[in-house]
Structure formats: structure tokens, C-alpha cells
Write a protein that holds these residues in place. Structure first.
Motif, short mmCIF file in Angstrom:
data_model
loop_
_atom_site.label_atom_id
_atom_site.label_comp_id
_atom_site.label_asym_id
_atom_site.label_seq_id
_atom_site.Cartn_x
_atom_site.Cartn_y
_atom_site.Cartn_z
N PRO A 41 -10.66 -10.73 31.72
CA PRO A 41 -10.71 -9.59 32.65
C PRO A 41 -10.67 -8.24 31.93
O PRO A 41 -9.78 -8.00 31.10
N LYS A 42 -11.61 -7.37 32.26
CA LYS A 42 -11.64 -6.05 31.64
C LYS A 42 -10.40 -5.23 32.00
O LYS A 42 -9.99 -4.35 31.25
N SER A 43 -9.81 -5.54 33.15
CA SER A 43 -8.68 -4.75 33.63
C SER A 43 -7.45 -4.83 32.73
O SER A 43 -6.59 -3.95 32.78
N ILE A 44 -7.35 -5.89 31.91
CA ILE A 44 -6.18 -6.02 31.05
C ILE A 44 -6.49 -5.67 29.60
O ILE A 44 -5.64 -5.81 28.73
N ILE A 45 -7.72 -5.21 29.33
CA ILE A 45 -8.14 -4.88 27.97
C ILE A 45 -8.15 -3.37 27.79
O ILE A 45 -8.69 -2.64 28.62
N SER A 46 -7.56 -2.90 26.71
CA SER A 46 -7.65 -1.49 26.35
C SER A 46 -8.01 -1.39 24.87
O SER A 46 -7.67 -2.27 24.08
N THR A 47 -8.72 -0.33 24.49
CA THR A 47 -9.14 -0.15 23.11
C THR A 47 -8.81 1.25 22.63
O THR A 47 -8.74 2.20 23.41
N ARG A 48 -8.62 1.36 21.33
CA ARG A 48 -8.49 2.67 20.70
C ARG A 48 -8.77 2.52 19.21
O ARG A 48 -8.87 1.41 18.68
N SER A 49 -8.89 3.66 18.55
CA SER A 49 -9.18 3.67 17.12
C SER A 49 -8.07 4.39 16.36
O SER A 49 -7.53 5.39 16.85
N GLU A 50 -7.75 3.88 15.19
CA GLU A 50 -6.89 4.60 14.28
C GLU A 50 -7.65 5.01 13.03
O GLU A 50 -7.05 5.56 12.09
N GLY A 51 -8.96 4.74 13.03
CA GLY A 51 -9.79 5.17 11.90
C GLY A 51 -9.24 4.71 10.58
O GLY A 51 -8.86 3.55 10.41
N GLU A 52 -9.14 5.65 9.64
CA GLU A 52 -8.63 5.34 8.31
C GLU A 52 -7.15 5.66 8.16
O GLU A 52 -6.59 5.56 7.06
N SER A 53 -6.49 6.03 9.26
CA SER A 53 -5.13 6.58 9.19
C SER A 53 -4.03 5.57 8.94
O SER A 53 -2.91 5.95 8.63
N ASN A 54 -4.32 4.28 9.07
CA ASN A 54 -3.26 3.27 8.95
C ASN A 54 -3.71 2.13 8.04
O ASN A 54 -3.85 0.99 8.47
N PRO A 55 -3.92 2.41 6.76
CA PRO A 55 -4.39 1.37 5.85
C PRO A 55 -3.30 0.34 5.56
O PRO A 55 -2.11 0.65 5.58
N VAL A 56 -3.73 -0.89 5.27
CA VAL A 56 -2.79 -1.93 4.87
C VAL A 56 -2.92 -2.22 3.38
O VAL A 56 -2.16 -3.02 2.84
N ALA A 57 -3.86 -1.57 2.71
CA ALA A 57 -4.07 -1.73 1.28
C ALA A 57 -4.60 -0.41 0.72
O ALA A 57 -5.21 0.38 1.46
N PRO A 58 -4.40 -0.15 -0.57
CA PRO A 58 -4.91 1.10 -1.15
C PRO A 58 -6.43 1.10 -1.21
O PRO A 58 -7.05 0.11 -1.59
N ASN A 59 -7.02 2.22 -0.81
CA ASN A 59 -8.48 2.35 -0.88
C ASN A 59 -8.97 2.67 -2.28
O ASN A 59 -10.15 2.49 -2.58
N THR A 60 -8.06 3.13 -3.13
CA THR A 60 -8.40 3.43 -4.52
C THR A 60 -7.37 2.80 -5.45
O THR A 60 -6.23 2.54 -5.04
N LEU A 61 -7.77 2.58 -6.68
CA LEU A 61 -6.86 2.02 -7.68
C LEU A 61 -5.96 3.12 -8.23
O LEU A 61 -6.23 4.32 -8.03
N PRO A 62 -4.88 2.76 -8.93
CA PRO A 62 -3.98 3.78 -9.49
C PRO A 62 -4.69 4.78 -10.40
O PRO A 62 -4.26 5.93 -10.50
N ASN A 63 -5.79 4.35 -11.02
CA ASN A 63 -6.52 5.27 -11.91
C ASN A 63 -7.51 6.15 -11.14
O ASN A 63 -8.27 6.91 -11.73
N GLY A 64 -7.51 6.02 -9.81
CA GLY A 64 -8.38 6.86 -9.00
C GLY A 64 -9.74 6.26 -8.70
O GLY A 64 -10.50 6.83 -7.92
N LYS A 65 -10.05 5.12 -9.30
CA LYS A 65 -11.36 4.50 -9.07
C LYS A 65 -11.36 3.76 -7.71
O LYS A 65 -10.33 3.47 -7.14
N ASP A 66 -12.55 3.46 -7.25
CA ASP A 66 -12.71 2.78 -5.97
C ASP A 66 -12.07 1.39 -6.00
O ASP A 66 -12.07 0.71 -7.04
N ASN A 67 -11.54 0.98 -4.88
CA ASN A 67 -10.91 -0.34 -4.76
C ASN A 67 -11.59 -1.11 -3.62
O ASN A 67 -11.09 -1.13 -2.50
N PRO A 68 -12.73 -1.74 -3.89
CA PRO A 68 -13.47 -2.44 -2.84
C PRO A 68 -12.64 -3.51 -2.12
O PRO A 68 -12.76 -3.67 -0.91
N ALA A 69 -11.80 -4.23 -2.87
CA ALA A 69 -10.99 -5.28 -2.26
C ALA A 69 -9.99 -4.68 -1.27
O ALA A 69 -9.79 -5.22 -0.17
#
Length: 208
Positions: free
Chosen positions: A159-187
């Protein structure tokens, strides 16, 4: 002043007379022997409206009618709240919001769980992204991901009536987007491309 004192004296005298006139067994009543009651089991009050107490009265036993605080009922027990996280391996490639086959399979399993449950009241879907791109763009992308999952569930009969959606974008990461040396962290970025689904019900819903 004399009038007030006379009333007080009369009230105290009346209380003493009433209590003294009662036989010992008369104090036993539905209030637990802490108040004087009349033959109709109603609390006797003095001329000022105060309940007449017996020697068995204590503050802890006082009732609301006689100035006590009403007992507060505990709130109803909270329902079961379960969360599943569906990540990039099952859902989204970089900059995409379409479902992969593994994602559709996991949602199909969730639909089976939801059909079996009888007390689901709320399904909240939150979309997340990695940090590539602007914050504004990622908020829109996270919302598209959440909406994609919601549309899939609705198409399966949830049922659509019990579903709600929203976005947190990039604001709540669970892993670092970059490595300690500043390089990209694809994983790490892959882990951040995810959708979190929270199901609220009175029973356990999500199976392993």
C-alpha cells in the motif's frame, strides 16, 4: 476571623465525632480503610470539602478525589522497528538510480515478508549517495533512488499509504569517500550508494 475559627472548630469537631461514631469495621471499604465513608460507601467530607482520613491514611495512598495525583498509565509498548540496508552491489551503480537484478530479488523477498505480516504500519525509505557531484545534485539522486524502491514495492502490491520516501544525499556516509591521503576511495563510495528501508509493525517482519 472569629467566624473562620468557629467554622474550623466545627469542621474538626464534626470529623472527630464522625470518626469516633463509626464502629471499627465501618472503616473497611473500597478505599482500603484510608477514608471515612457513609453507609453508601461514599467518602465523608468536612465543611471545607476535605476528605476525612482514618489513621491508616498515607500520602502514597491518597486518591485524586481527595487531592492525590492520578496514576499515569505507561505508554503502549513500541512496535517492532526493523531496518534493512540495500547497497550498491544490489542496487545502484555510480550516478544511477535503476535497480539491479539482485536488488529486485531482495525487494521481492521483502514483499513476501510484508504480505505475511498483518500489522505493518509504516515503511520509510531513505536514499543515500556518495560525495561525487554537488550536494544539490546528490539530494535529487538520493530521492530518485528512494522513489525507485517505493515504486517497485507499490507495483508489487504494498500500500502506498504506508510508504514514505526522503533523501539524505551525501550527508550521512557509512564509509569514507576518500582515502587518508586524499585520493578517491571507490570501495567506500560504493558503500555509500544505498537505500535504507525501515519497517514498523507490531511483530517481526523481515526474514533473513
Amino acid at each position: 476571623m472569629n467566624v473562620k475559627l468557629n467554622k474550623l472548630s466545627l469542621g474538626l469537631a464534626a470529623s472527630m465525632v464522625l470518626f469516633a461514631a463509626l464502629p471499627a469495621h465501618a472503616a473497611i471499604n473500597k478505599y482500603g480503610c484510608i477514608y471515612v465513608v457513609d453507609p453508601f460507601d461514599k467518602i465523608v467530607k468536612d465543611p471545607y470539602g476535605n476528605c476525612i482520613r482514618t489513621p491508616y491514611w498515607t500520602a502514597a495512598k491518597n486518591i485524586p478525589e481527595c487531592g492525590g495525583v492520578a496514576a499515569v498509565e505507561p505508554p503502549p509498548a513500541a512496535g517492532s522497528i526493523e531496518t534493512i540496508t540495500l547497497g550498491a552491489d544490489a542496487f545502484f551503480d555510480f550516478d544511477r538510480y535503476d535497480l539491479k537484478p539482485a536488488g529486485r530479488a531482495r525487494l521481492d523477498k521483502l514483499v513476501v515478508d510484508l504480505r505475511r505480516a498483518k500489522s505493518v504500519t509504516d515503511i520509510r525509505i531513505v536514499g543515500h549517495t556518495d560525495s561525487k557531484g554537488t550536494e544539490e545534485y546528490n539530494m535529487r539522486l538520493g530521492q530518485r533512488r528512494a522513489d525507485t524502491v517505493a515504486s517497485y514495492l507499490a507495483a508489487k502490491g504494498v500500500p502506498k499509504s504506508i510508504i514514505s520516501t526522503r533523501s539524505e544525499g551525501e550527508s550521512n556516509p557509512v564509509a569514507p569517500n576518500t582515502l587518508p591521503n586524499g585520493k578517491d576511495n571507490p570501495a567506500g563510495r560504493a558503500l555509500n550508494r544505498r537505500v535504507v528501508i525501515t519497517v514498523t509493525a507490531a511483530e517481526k517482519v523481515i526474514s533473513q
